[in-house]
Design an enzyme around this catalytic site. Structure first.
Site, short mmCIF file in Angstrom:
data_model
loop_
_atom_site.label_atom_id
_atom_site.label_comp_id
_atom_site.label_asym_id
_atom_site.label_seq_id
_atom_site.Cartn_x
_atom_site.Cartn_y
_atom_site.Cartn_z
N GLY A 186 0.80 -1.21 0.00
CA GLY A 186 0.00 0.00 0.00
C GLY A 186 0.83 1.27 0.00
O GLY A 186 1.98 1.30 -0.45
N CYS A 187 0.24 2.34 0.54
CA CYS A 187 0.83 3.67 0.42
C CYS A 187 2.18 3.82 1.10
O CYS A 187 2.96 4.71 0.75
CB CYS A 187 -0.15 4.71 0.98
SG CYS A 187 -1.59 5.01 -0.08
N HIS A 188 2.48 2.98 2.08
CA HIS A 188 3.78 3.11 2.73
C HIS A 188 4.81 2.13 2.18
O HIS A 188 5.89 1.96 2.75
CB HIS A 188 3.67 2.96 4.26
CG HIS A 188 3.10 1.65 4.73
ND1 HIS A 188 3.48 0.44 4.23
CD2 HIS A 188 2.19 1.37 5.69
CE1 HIS A 188 2.85 -0.53 4.86
NE2 HIS A 188 2.04 0.01 5.74
N GLY A 189 4.53 1.49 1.05
CA GLY A 189 5.44 0.49 0.51
C GLY A 189 6.83 1.01 0.22
O GLY A 189 7.83 0.30 0.42
N PHE A 225 1.34 6.19 5.68
CA PHE A 225 0.41 5.32 6.39
C PHE A 225 -0.17 4.31 5.40
O PHE A 225 -0.43 4.64 4.24
CB PHE A 225 -0.71 6.14 7.03
CG PHE A 225 -0.21 7.26 7.87
CD1 PHE A 225 0.13 7.07 9.20
CD2 PHE A 225 0.00 8.52 7.32
CE1 PHE A 225 0.65 8.10 9.96
CE2 PHE A 225 0.51 9.57 8.07
CZ PHE A 225 0.84 9.35 9.40
#
Length: 363
Positions: free
Chosen positions: A154-157, A351
């Site tokens: 997701g967005c914090h990858g 996050f």
């Protein structure tokens, strides 16, 4: 030891989708009652997005509706199946990733054969052989380099990918690591009316970004950004607040309205002691790179940390001009900050599913 950014490149699809056109597309595929249309329009207008790149727009479409997402034939039609979406992913992912990576290699002024590790990051598609294999050939990297894929985080990858890259360099100072994050979120447009899916439709976009990390430090403002530390925390009682699952018609996101409140409650109690271990306080951080999951998430971070007004202007600018490109977004923000020689120390925050918070400290 210095773990420095030697080069950073980004790439957007050539085809752009203005938010008003995206809103009309959503209205035709997701709403069948006036009340739904009104709520959908409100969510789009509050998204903070003005335009975004989208690989699903064919070059010859002009202002015609997106052919990849035809009008539903009945109330149960949910658009292209996951196989069709992954076929499009396989066709589109390498060209975008290669553009970003070539830009990063050019900025770093290094021989592609000197790259010792490649780390790819994506949560919007799955193929094998993976992007790390095809990108190795496309860029002329050594076939003997170490290859790793960070998937479905997701967005914090990108935070996790850079943490891994930093570990490679700390273990072997001669390492040079190419980290490429590429997300094709437009492939997961959701049909039907579900508020959480409408929010995702309104926010997410396509983009790629590549960072090259190494121990060798050129004494220029852009290359002097050093990744000094990384941190991670799974927030309590938040496992259902953000999820990303494979469905029959693309990947499906759940995004609870609790996310901003969870960040507001739990971010500072974790981040403050983590910074203290680095010999810093929140007030000593000179610039911030906040992943703009949406406008409310940026506001929650600002409020939780008591940040000065305007400190997240670059985050909002990237969201407005490019949309939320999932894991690649934070690298676009860092590119802007590096180009402006933003003051340091700089903290990046992101996050993702978990609900997890990730941090990076740059000096």
């Amino acid at each position: 030891m210095n773990v420095s950014i030697l080069g950073l490149g980004t790439a957007l699809p050539d085809r752009r989708l203005p938010q008003d056109r995206a809103m009309q597309m959503t209205m035709a595929r997701c709403c069948d009652r006036p009340a739904q249309t009104r709520l959908m329009q409100t969510l789009y207008r509050r998204s903070g997005v003005a335009q975004r790149g989208a690989v699903v727009i064919d070059p010859d479409e002009g202002d015609q509706p997106l052919r990849f997402y035809p009008q539903p034939i009945n109330a149960s039609d949910r658009g292209p199946d996951t196989q069709a979406r992954m076929t499009r992913y396989a066709a589109e992912v390498l060209p975008l990733a290669a553009r970003a990576s070539t830009a990063a290699l050019t900025q770093a002024s290094i021989d592609p054969q000197s790259i010792t590790h490649i780390v790819t990051c994506s949560c919007t598609g799955i193929i094998a052989p993976g992007l790390e294999v095809s990108l190795t050939g496309e860029l002329g990297l050594a076939p003997t380099l170490s290859r790793t894929n960070v998937g479905f985080m997701g967005c914090h990858g990108a935070f996790n990918a850079l943490t891994l890259a930093r570990s490679f360099i700390l273990a072997d100072p001669a390492s040079r690591v190419l980290v490429c994050s590429v997300e094709l979120c437009s492939l997961h447009f959701a049909y039907g009316f579900d508020t959480q899916q409408i929010v995702a439709n309104a926010l997410f976009a396509d983009g790629a970004a590549t960072v090259i990390l190494g121990n060798d430090l050129n004494h220029t403002p852009q290359s002097s950004w050093q990744l000094a530390a990384t941190g991670s925390c799974i927030l309590p009682d938040s496992a259902d607040a953000m999820t990303w699952k494979i469905g029959n018609h693309g990947f499906t996101m759940t995004l609870s309205g609790r996310v901003p409140d969870l960040i507001a409650t739990h971010l500072r109690p974790w981040l403050q002691p983590w910074l203290a271990k680095q010999g810093l306080s929140i007030s000593q951080i000179a610039s911030w790179a906040i992943h703009p999951g949406g406008p409310r998430i940026v506001e929650s971070v600002e409020g939780a940390l008591g940040l000065p007004e305007g400190i997240a202007a670059v985050s909002r600018q990237v969201l407005r001009d490019c949309g939320n490109m999932s894991s690649a977004t934070i690298l676009f923000i860092l590119q802007h900050l590096r180009a402006a020689d933003a003051p340091r120390p700089c903290v990046a925050l992101g996050f993702g599913p978990g609900l997890a918070a990730e941090a990076m400290l740059f000096r």
